[in-house]
Write an enzyme that holds these catalytic residues in place. Structure first.
Site, PDB file in Angstrom:
ATOM      1  N   PRO A   9      36.964  34.164  16.491  1.00 25.28           N
ATOM      2  CG  PRO A   9      38.705  34.255  14.965  1.00 25.28           C
ATOM      3  CD  PRO A   9      38.280  34.777  16.307  1.00 25.28           C
ATOM      4  CG  ASN A  10      35.887  30.328  12.296  1.00 24.60           C
ATOM      5  OD1 ASN A  10      34.980  30.570  11.506  1.00 24.60           O
ATOM      6  ND2 ASN A  10      37.147  30.654  12.051  1.00 24.60           N
ATOM      7  NE  ARG A  17      36.506  25.867  14.152  1.00 24.22           N
ATOM      8  CZ  ARG A  17      37.379  26.657  14.763  1.00 24.22           C
ATOM      9  NH1 ARG A  17      37.049  27.294  15.872  1.00 24.22           N
ATOM     10  NH2 ARG A  17      38.592  26.806  14.272  1.00 24.22           N
ATOM     11  CE1 TYR A  22      39.375  23.842  18.312  1.00 19.90           C
ATOM     12  CE2 TYR A  22      38.272  23.507  16.227  1.00 19.90           C
ATOM     13  CZ  TYR A  22      39.361  23.954  16.941  1.00 19.90           C
ATOM     14  OH  TYR A  22      40.437  24.507  16.288  1.00 19.90           O
ATOM     15  CG  ASN A  72      39.447  30.087  22.396  1.00 25.22           C
ATOM     16  OD1 ASN A  72      40.301  30.362  21.548  1.00 25.22           O
ATOM     17  ND2 ASN A  72      38.877  28.889  22.452  1.00 25.22           N
ATOM     18  CB  ALA A  75      42.461  31.641  13.593  1.00 24.85           C
ATOM     19  CG  HIS A  78      47.623  30.741  16.143  1.00 28.09           C
ATOM     20  ND1 HIS A  78      48.135  30.273  17.328  1.00 28.09           N
ATOM     21  CD2 HIS A  78      46.443  30.081  15.946  1.00 28.09           C
ATOM     22  CE1 HIS A  78      47.305  29.342  17.810  1.00 28.09           C
ATOM     23  NE2 HIS A  78      46.279  29.213  17.011  1.00 28.09           N
ATOM     24  CG  ASP A  85      49.563  46.324  20.591  1.00 28.22           C
ATOM     25  OD1 ASP A  85      50.439  45.713  21.229  1.00 28.22           O
ATOM     26  OD2 ASP A  85      49.796  46.949  19.537  1.00 28.22           O
ATOM     27  CD  GLU A  96      47.012  32.135  24.907  1.00 20.11           C
ATOM     28  OE1 GLU A  96      47.952  32.627  25.570  1.00 20.11           O
ATOM     29  OE2 GLU A  96      47.156  31.664  23.768  1.00 20.11           O
ATOM     30  CG  HIS A  98      44.082  28.116  22.895  1.00 22.92           C
ATOM     31  ND1 HIS A  98      43.560  28.913  21.917  1.00 22.92           N
ATOM     32  CD2 HIS A  98      45.131  28.783  23.428  1.00 22.92           C
ATOM     33  CE1 HIS A  98      44.281  30.028  21.842  1.00 22.92           C
ATOM     34  NE2 HIS A  98      45.233  29.968  22.752  1.00 22.92           N
ATOM     35  CG  LEU A  99      37.436  25.021  23.323  1.00 22.08           C
ATOM     36  CD1 LEU A  99      36.653  25.401  22.078  1.00 22.08           C
ATOM     37  CD2 LEU A  99      36.528  24.448  24.374  1.00 22.08           C
ATOM     38  CB  SER A 100      42.281  21.900  20.384  1.00 21.89           C
ATOM     39  OG  SER A 100      42.860  23.086  19.878  1.00 21.89           O
ATOM     40  NE  ARG A 105      44.366  21.599  16.186  1.00 25.11           N
ATOM     41  CZ  ARG A 105      43.374  22.479  15.989  1.00 25.11           C
ATOM     42  NH1 ARG A 105      42.935  23.218  16.993  1.00 25.11           N
ATOM     43  NH2 ARG A 105      42.841  22.604  14.790  1.00 25.11           N
TER      44      ARG A 105
END
Ligand code: DQA
Length: 147
Positions: A9-10, A17, A22, A72, A75, A78, A85, A96, A98-100, A105
């Site tokens: 998402p996003n 964004r 990012y 990625n 959200a 988390h 699953d 996995e 993550h850009l940031s 954070r």
């Protein structure tokens, strides 16, 4: 070798964004770089993005038998139980990304439901993370082929 790159998402809004967080590359820019790297490694790559948890589950399920997943989950990293699953259900080797650097954070970003089912995680290197993930999946397959 077939690898699915799935963004959650996003991440369709990359480029506009929170660019200070990012970066300024769009998702299409990043996917273009992933495709170019995949071509040099001889990897067949498919890129997908969804803002919907259930659709992400469907996409993962549809790739049973593929050699790798670069994920990625945004959200949902988390919050989601259904996505890990799905990974466990289809037994797909997952990196996995993550850009940031989520560990710099908010505390709620420090926990990942994906990490326990992933081969490993790459966080904080921006879009380089996706390319590193491809390299690592390629190296893993090459190593397995010699054993
Ligand atoms: C993210 C980190 C997540 O915490 C956040 O919700 C995102 C992006 C990253 O790539 O840094 O959407 O996964």
């Amino acid at each position: 070798m077939r690898v699915l790159v799935l963004n959650g998402p996003n991440l369709n809004l990359l480029g506009t964004r929170e660019p200070e967080m990012y970066g300024r590359e769009t998702l299409a820019d990043i996917e273009g770089r992933i495709r170019a790297r995949a071509a040099t490694l001889g990897i067949e790559v498919e890129c997908a993005q969804s803002n919907h948890e259930g659709e992400m589950v469907d996409i993962i399920q549809a790739h049973r038998g593929w050699d790798g997943l670069i994920l990625n989950a945004g959200a949902y990293t988390h919050t989601s139980v259904a996505i890990p699953d799905a990974i466990t259900s289809v037994e797909i080797t997952t990196v996995e990304v993550h850009l940031s650097n989520v560990f710099k954070r908010e505390a709620f970003r420090h926990h990942s439901y994906i990490s326990p089912v992933a081969w490993g995680a790459i966080v904080g290197f921006g879009s380089h993370g996706y390319l590193a993930a491809l390299d690592l999946l390629h190296a893993r397959a090459a190593e397995a082929a010699t054993q």
